[in-house]
Design a protein around this motif. Structure first.
Motif, PDB file in Angstrom:
ATOM      1  N   ARG A 155      -0.536   7.555  -6.492  1.00  0.00           N
ATOM      2  CA  ARG A 155      -1.504   8.473  -6.041  1.00  0.00           C
ATOM      3  C   ARG A 155      -0.554   9.851  -5.726  1.00  0.00           C
ATOM      4  N   GLY A 156       0.750   9.693  -5.556  1.00  0.00           N
ATOM      5  CA  GLY A 156       1.509  10.581  -5.468  1.00  0.00           C
ATOM      6  C   GLY A 156       1.430  11.245  -3.732  1.00  0.00           C
ATOM      7  N   VAL A 157       1.169  10.621  -3.161  1.00  0.00           N
ATOM      8  CA  VAL A 157       0.837  10.842  -1.724  1.00  0.00           C
ATOM      9  C   VAL A 157       2.308  11.154  -1.196  1.00  0.00           C
ATOM     10  N   SER A 158       2.305  12.327  -0.123  1.00  0.00           N
ATOM     11  CA  SER A 158       3.827  12.501   0.665  1.00  0.00           C
ATOM     12  C   SER A 158       3.894  11.563   1.611  1.00  0.00           C
ATOM     13  N   LEU A 159       5.120  11.435   2.008  1.00  0.00           N
ATOM     14  CA  LEU A 159       5.531  10.275   2.971  1.00  0.00           C
ATOM     15  C   LEU A 159       4.967  10.468   4.439  1.00  0.00           C
ATOM     16  N   ILE A 160       4.855  11.888   4.611  1.00  0.00           N
ATOM     17  CA  ILE A 160       4.085  12.187   6.016  1.00  0.00           C
ATOM     18  C   ILE A 160       2.669  11.586   5.960  1.00  0.00           C
ATOM     19  N   MET A 161       1.961  11.741   4.835  1.00  0.00           N
ATOM     20  CA  MET A 161       0.464  11.252   4.956  1.00  0.00           C
ATOM     21  C   MET A 161       0.641   9.876   4.605  1.00  0.00           C
ATOM     22  N   ILE A 162       1.518   9.404   4.024  1.00  0.00           N
ATOM     23  CA  ILE A 162       1.457   7.794   3.740  1.00  0.00           C
ATOM     24  C   ILE A 162       1.503   7.060   5.269  1.00  0.00           C
ATOM     25  N   SER A 163       2.477   7.806   6.040  1.00  0.00           N
ATOM     26  CA  SER A 163       2.662   7.418   7.303  1.00  0.00           C
ATOM     27  C   SER A 163       1.458   7.343   8.158  1.00  0.00           C
ATOM     28  N   ILE A 164       0.653   8.587   8.037  1.00  0.00           N
ATOM     29  CA  ILE A 164      -0.681   8.647   8.763  1.00  0.00           C
ATOM     30  C   ILE A 164      -1.677   7.539   8.184  1.00  0.00           C
ATOM     31  N   ILE A 165      -1.790   7.385   7.180  1.00  0.00           N
ATOM     32  CA  ILE A 165      -2.541   6.370   6.524  1.00  0.00           C
ATOM     33  C   ILE A 165      -2.500   4.948   7.093  1.00  0.00           C
ATOM     34  N   VAL A 166      -1.115   4.522   6.826  1.00  0.00           N
ATOM     35  CA  VAL A 166      -0.698   3.347   7.388  1.00  0.00           C
ATOM     36  C   VAL A 166      -0.970   3.153   8.836  1.00  0.00           C
TER      37      VAL A 166
ATOM     38  N   ALA B 107       2.669 -13.292  -2.328  1.00  0.00           N
ATOM     39  CA  ALA B 107       2.263 -11.926  -2.462  1.00  0.00           C
ATOM     40  C   ALA B 107       3.036 -10.958  -3.353  1.00  0.00           C
ATOM     41  N   PRO B 108       4.511 -10.961  -2.719  1.00  0.00           N
ATOM     42  CA  PRO B 108       5.231 -10.056  -3.696  1.00  0.00           C
ATOM     43  C   PRO B 108       5.319 -10.406  -5.151  1.00  0.00           C
ATOM     44  N   MET B 109       5.468 -11.522  -5.271  1.00  0.00           N
ATOM     45  CA  MET B 109       5.600 -12.072  -6.793  1.00  0.00           C
ATOM     46  C   MET B 109       4.330 -11.862  -7.651  1.00  0.00           C
ATOM     47  N   ILE B 110       3.177 -12.146  -6.806  1.00  0.00           N
ATOM     48  CA  ILE B 110       1.872 -11.523  -7.574  1.00  0.00           C
ATOM     49  C   ILE B 110       1.924 -10.178  -7.996  1.00  0.00           C
ATOM     50  N   VAL B 111       2.296  -9.308  -6.992  1.00  0.00           N
ATOM     51  CA  VAL B 111       2.140  -7.913  -7.184  1.00  0.00           C
ATOM     52  C   VAL B 111       3.050  -7.479  -8.105  1.00  0.00           C
ATOM     53  N   ALA B 112       4.290  -7.879  -8.038  1.00  0.00           N
ATOM     54  CA  ALA B 112       5.416  -7.265  -9.311  1.00  0.00           C
ATOM     55  C   ALA B 112       4.867  -7.900 -10.534  1.00  0.00           C
ATOM     56  N   GLN B 113       4.401  -9.185 -10.813  1.00  0.00           N
ATOM     57  CA  GLN B 113       3.903  -9.537 -11.852  1.00  0.00           C
ATOM     58  C   GLN B 113       2.876  -8.705 -12.603  1.00  0.00           C
ATOM     59  N   LEU B 114       1.859  -8.439 -11.838  1.00  0.00           N
ATOM     60  CA  LEU B 114       0.810  -7.534 -12.077  1.00  0.00           C
ATOM     61  C   LEU B 114       0.941  -6.227 -12.466  1.00  0.00           C
ATOM     62  N   VAL B 115       1.745  -5.538 -11.676  1.00  0.00           N
ATOM     63  CA  VAL B 115       2.094  -4.098 -11.979  1.00  0.00           C
ATOM     64  C   VAL B 115       3.152  -4.205 -13.249  1.00  0.00           C
ATOM     65  N   GLY B 116       3.991  -5.229 -13.526  1.00  0.00           N
ATOM     66  CA  GLY B 116       4.855  -5.420 -14.542  1.00  0.00           C
ATOM     67  C   GLY B 116       3.922  -5.434 -15.761  1.00  0.00           C
TER      68      GLY B 116
ATOM     69  N   THR C 222       0.864  -1.319   0.120  1.00  0.00           N
ATOM     70  CA  THR C 222      -0.074  -0.016  -0.028  1.00  0.00           C
ATOM     71  C   THR C 222       0.784   1.293  -0.059  1.00  0.00           C
ATOM     72  N   PRO C 223       1.772   1.351   0.902  1.00  0.00           N
ATOM     73  CA  PRO C 223       2.803   2.633   0.786  1.00  0.00           C
ATOM     74  C   PRO C 223       3.500   2.805  -0.594  1.00  0.00           C
ATOM     75  N   THR C 224       3.788   1.709  -1.335  1.00  0.00           N
ATOM     76  CA  THR C 224       4.268   2.069  -2.575  1.00  0.00           C
ATOM     77  C   THR C 224       3.230   2.445  -3.559  1.00  0.00           C
ATOM     78  N   TYR C 225       2.081   2.031  -3.663  1.00  0.00           N
ATOM     79  CA  TYR C 225       1.061   2.251  -4.297  1.00  0.00           C
ATOM     80  C   TYR C 225       0.538   3.877  -4.034  1.00  0.00           C
ATOM     81  N   LEU C 226       0.768   4.210  -2.809  1.00  0.00           N
ATOM     82  CA  LEU C 226       0.260   5.422  -2.549  1.00  0.00           C
ATOM     83  C   LEU C 226       1.285   6.652  -2.895  1.00  0.00           C
ATOM     84  N   ALA C 227       2.490   6.049  -2.891  1.00  0.00           N
ATOM     85  CA  ALA C 227       3.500   7.097  -3.459  1.00  0.00           C
ATOM     86  C   ALA C 227       3.873   7.142  -5.017  1.00  0.00           C
ATOM     87  N   ASP C 228       3.613   5.975  -5.481  1.00  0.00           N
ATOM     88  CA  ASP C 228       4.117   5.774  -7.130  1.00  0.00           C
ATOM     89  C   ASP C 228       2.823   6.255  -7.814  1.00  0.00           C
TER      90      ASP C 228
END
Length: 198
Positions: free
Chosen positions: A41-52, A154-163, A33-39
């Protein structure tokens, strides 16, 4: 009890698959989720930390809520609880991606995380409640292996789908599908403890 009889026990197989799929949901939400929010949605790191942090609070509530609600009001009806929670998890995962505002995204992420943790916690008790005492120790180890594999996949699935698709929409669809797979396999678990030893 021979190990092969334990791993071929229908209840063990169902729990193995269900735990694997729900852990795919949990690991993906927690780690990507943090990677998605940053990449995307362009959410700032401070806001990401709050959301997480808010989503993590949902995890905490889910753990405590399961112990109280399921233990007090839904004994022997765990399958119904998992069924409803899996539907909520799947729907809220899709709404995380569809939400335009950060506030609504945070709410759906909170709900998704809370419900998926409640599913995991409820399922964790099912080997003790549904399996014969002679195999429950070994069976629990097998079921936990399924949960661990969910974290591996999980990480393999995400990497494959995003790629493949170039965005995270397919990832949230995959989360929803994994939640529904959990729901599907849990349906076939007996309502009461099996009498057979294997």
């Amino acid at each position: 009890m021979p190990f092969w009889k334990v791993v071929t026990n229908p209840v063990v197989v169902l729990l193995f698959i269900a735990m694997c799929s729900i852990n795919i949901v949990l690991y993906t939400i927690a780690n990507w989720t943090p990677t998605y929010l940053a990449d995307e949605r362009g959410v700032s790191l401070i806001m990401i930390s709050i959301i997480v942090a808010i989503a993590g609070f949902g995890s905490l509530l889910g753990s405590f809520g399961t112990a109280y609600i399921v233990g007090r009001y839904f004994q022997h009806r765990e399958k119904r609880v998992i069924f409803v929670l899996a539907l909520i998890t799947a729907g809220s995962a899709l709404l995380v991606y569809q939400s335009e505002s950060i506030a609504m995204l945070t709410f759906w992420l909170f709900l998704c995380y809370m419900c998926s943790v409640m599913i995991f916690s409820t399922m964790f008790t099912l080997p003790l409640k549904r399996l014969h005492e002679s195999i429950v120790g070994t069976a629990t180890g097998v079921v936990n292996t399924g949960a661990t594999l969910g974290g591996v996949f999980a990480p393999m699935i995400v990497a494959q789908l995003v790629g493949t698709f170039g965005n995270y929409q397919a990832v949230f669809v995959a989360i929803a599908v994994a939640a529904l797979i959990t729901c599907l396999f849990v349906i076939f678990i007996p309502n009461m403890k099996t009498i057979q030893k294997a």
